[in-house]
Motif scaffolding. Structure first.
Motif, short mmCIF file in Angstrom:
data_model
loop_
_atom_site.label_atom_id
_atom_site.label_comp_id
_atom_site.label_asym_id
_atom_site.label_seq_id
_atom_site.Cartn_x
_atom_site.Cartn_y
_atom_site.Cartn_z
N TYR A 1 -53.31 0.86 -22.39
CA TYR A 1 -53.50 1.65 -21.17
C TYR A 1 -54.29 0.87 -20.13
CZ TYR A 1 -55.51 5.13 -18.06
OH TYR A 1 -55.92 5.81 -16.95
N ARG A 2 -53.75 0.78 -18.96
CA ARG A 2 -54.41 0.10 -17.86
C ARG A 2 -54.73 1.08 -16.75
NH1 ARG A 2 -49.67 1.00 -17.35
NH2 ARG A 2 -48.16 0.54 -15.79
N SER A 3 -53.75 1.85 -16.34
CA SER A 3 -53.88 2.90 -15.34
C SER A 3 -52.52 3.57 -15.22
CB SER A 3 -54.31 2.34 -13.98
OG SER A 3 -53.27 1.56 -13.43
N SER B 1 -54.88 16.77 -9.80
CA SER B 1 -55.69 17.85 -10.38
C SER B 1 -55.26 18.19 -11.80
CB SER B 1 -55.65 19.10 -9.49
OG SER B 1 -54.39 19.71 -9.53
N ARG B 2 -53.98 18.16 -12.08
CA ARG B 2 -53.51 18.47 -13.44
C ARG B 2 -53.94 17.39 -14.42
NH1 ARG B 2 -49.15 22.21 -13.96
NH2 ARG B 2 -49.53 21.92 -16.17
N ILE B 3 -53.86 16.15 -14.00
CA ILE B 3 -54.29 15.06 -14.87
C ILE B 3 -55.78 15.19 -15.16
CG2 ILE B 3 -54.66 12.55 -14.99
CD1 ILE B 3 -51.94 12.26 -13.51
N SER B 4 -56.58 15.47 -14.14
CA SER B 4 -58.03 15.56 -14.34
C SER B 4 -58.43 16.83 -15.07
CB SER B 4 -58.76 15.46 -13.00
OG SER B 4 -58.46 16.55 -12.18
N SER B 5 -57.71 17.93 -14.88
CA SER B 5 -58.10 19.19 -15.52
C SER B 5 -57.93 19.15 -17.04
CB SER B 5 -57.32 20.36 -14.93
OG SER B 5 -55.98 20.32 -15.34
N TYR B 6 -57.10 18.27 -17.52
CA TYR B 6 -56.91 18.16 -18.96
C TYR B 6 -57.72 17.01 -19.55
CZ TYR B 6 -53.26 21.59 -18.56
OH TYR B 6 -52.57 22.74 -18.32
N GLY B 7 -58.64 16.49 -18.76
CA GLY B 7 -59.50 15.42 -19.26
C GLY B 7 -58.79 14.09 -19.39
N ARG C 1 -59.23 4.72 -13.13
CA ARG C 1 -58.21 3.67 -13.00
C ARG C 1 -56.87 4.23 -12.55
NH1 ARG C 1 -58.55 1.01 -18.77
NH2 ARG C 1 -58.76 3.20 -19.29
N ASP C 2 -56.65 5.54 -12.71
CA ASP C 2 -55.40 6.15 -12.27
C ASP C 2 -55.35 6.14 -10.75
OD1 ASP C 2 -54.72 6.59 -14.91
OD2 ASP C 2 -55.57 8.60 -14.92
N MET C 3 -54.19 5.86 -10.20
CA MET C 3 -54.07 5.68 -8.77
C MET C 3 -52.92 6.51 -8.22
SD MET C 3 -54.69 1.58 -8.72
CE MET C 3 -53.69 1.30 -10.16
N PHE C 4 -53.14 7.03 -7.03
CA PHE C 4 -52.19 7.92 -6.38
C PHE C 4 -51.86 7.38 -5.00
CE2 PHE C 4 -54.69 10.09 -9.48
CZ PHE C 4 -53.76 10.80 -10.20
N LEU D 1 -49.14 7.48 -22.07
CA LEU D 1 -49.76 6.34 -21.37
C LEU D 1 -51.26 6.30 -21.60
CD1 LEU D 1 -47.89 6.34 -17.94
CD2 LEU D 1 -47.67 4.67 -19.78
N HIS D 2 -51.93 7.45 -21.52
CA HIS D 2 -53.38 7.47 -21.70
C HIS D 2 -53.79 7.16 -23.14
CE1 HIS D 2 -54.14 9.73 -17.78
NE2 HIS D 2 -54.85 8.63 -17.73
#
Length: 136
Positions: free
Chosen positions: A34-36, A55-61, A66-69, A28-29
């Motif tokens: 890619y939108r989010s 945290s896993r998504i952010s830790s791998y850069g 735009r990503d939403m939880f 997706l990234h």
């Protein structure tokens, strides 16, 4: 008093659940469209699964603003915790309320009393081609 179905997902299990969708997140990234990425936990508890995914998504850069939880949680006391973590709460009852998003990923550890119903509802909501990872 938290209800009898409240069983937080251990971080080791949440990490394994993330690993099942990590290649999909990468795709997706990397996509030119890619939108989010939207991740929904429909019985979020205190947000353990969402914490792990974020945290896993952010830790791998790979994390983007735009990503939403998103979360759905029936217990008010747990909603307070989720709000403090900046997760957007979409409702109280996943089985009966209208959900205003179409998630790319649904990560869930549903209540044991009606886990199968939660899983079937998730199939109705996830984006075509999206993923559900469920501890049932």
């Amino acid at each position: 008093m938290i209800n009898k179905n409240f069983f937080p997902t251990p971080s080791s299990i949440a990490s394994k659940m993330y690993s099942y969708v990590s290649s999909y997140i990468d795709e997706l990234h990397k996509s030119k469209d890619y939108r989010s990425i939207t991740v929904l936990d429909p019985s979020a508890g205190k947000g353990d699964l969402l914490d792990t995914f974020k945290s896993r998504i952010s830790s791998y850069g790979r994390y983007s603003t735009r990503d939403m939880f998103f979360a759905v949680e029936i217990e008010y006391d747990l909603q307070v915790i989720l709000r403090d973590k900046d997760f957007e709460i979409l409702g109280n009852d996943f089985l009966t309320e209208s959900i205003a998003i179409v998630p790319d990923i649904i990560a869930m550890n549903p209540p044991f009393d009606n886990g199968a119903e939660h899983l079937l509802r998730a199939w109705e909501l996830v984006i075509p081609g999206g993923h559900i990872v469920c501890l049932l």
